[in-house]
Design an enzyme around this catalytic site. Sequence first.
Site, short mmCIF file in Angstrom:
data_model
loop_
_atom_site.label_atom_id
_atom_site.label_comp_id
_atom_site.label_asym_id
_atom_site.label_seq_id
_atom_site.Cartn_x
_atom_site.Cartn_y
_atom_site.Cartn_z
N CYS A 253 70.68 100.58 -62.38
CA CYS A 253 70.40 102.00 -62.13
C CYS A 253 71.57 102.88 -62.57
CB CYS A 253 70.17 102.26 -60.65
SG CYS A 253 68.77 101.41 -59.95
N HIS B 266 60.93 101.32 -59.11
CA HIS B 266 61.23 101.39 -60.54
C HIS B 266 61.14 99.96 -61.08
CE1 HIS B 266 63.93 105.25 -60.49
NE2 HIS B 266 62.80 105.53 -61.11
#
Length: 284
Positions: A277, A183
């Site tokens: 996150c 990511h």
Amino acid sequence: MTAVLPVSRATESAVGERVARPRRYLMCPPEHFAVSYAINPWMDVTLGVDRTLAMRQWETLRATYLALGHEVELITPQPGLPDMVFAANGGLVVEGRALGARFTHAERRPEGPAYLAWLTGAGLKDVAEPVHVNEGEGDFLVVGDLVLAGTGFRTDPGAHHEVQELFGIPVLSLQLVDPRFYHLDTALAVLDDTDVAYYPEAFSPGSLAVLQRLFPEAVLANEQDATVLGLNAVSDGLNVVLPSAATDLADQLRARGYNPVGVDLSELLKAGGSVKCATMEIRA
Ligand code: ARG
């Protein structure tokens, strides 16, 4: 690591030239956290997690945001969705408008509608359902009037175009090449409206050249700090909450006038996630 300095709610605080702007965050308690499948190289289903410790570490992160004067809202965790604690992936909210997420892997797909339902009830101007695969703020990072968008492992480039058309903000595509940094928010941290930190080796040569051109003064993280997910950080413009193990990065931030605030999220790291996150920013 510098201790958290409590500041009063909803006020800006400044140290030197850096200014902290109060933020609104969404988090999800790791009530059902587990590593029961492996969809990134960090996840080892044979290792096992300590959910009580995960919860305690997560509570510390939440308390850190509150002590810094930020607002933290919670979404109800759902059984059977062990990665739901990673709220960043649930959508993208800019200027009071939201785009929901559409997950790459079947295991996480039901998180899309769960987060969309929360966003729909959050008093936003508009909430759009996603067309292309996108994992929210995992791959979309807002830097001032620009959105940096990752692709290569999760978010479809079609979603980059979708974000640009939906929000009318320029979106810049960046190619991720190292599966450990699957990511964008594992490879790049937004520090303020013009400043970022990143791990150069996580990007393709072309995307790295673009980052160097756009952010010639950027903080560069070393491999050791990148591999404790040191770049998975949340900044309010002054205070940068980051994994405490990323010590060189913290030193670099301090030298630039930021206040690094280290937290230990070792249990969430077993799923390949950390501070950022676990945090979705709801931008008014
Ligand atoms: N286990 C999760 C996954 O692989 C971790 C997500 C981390 N989130 C993030 N924003 N990088 O999807």
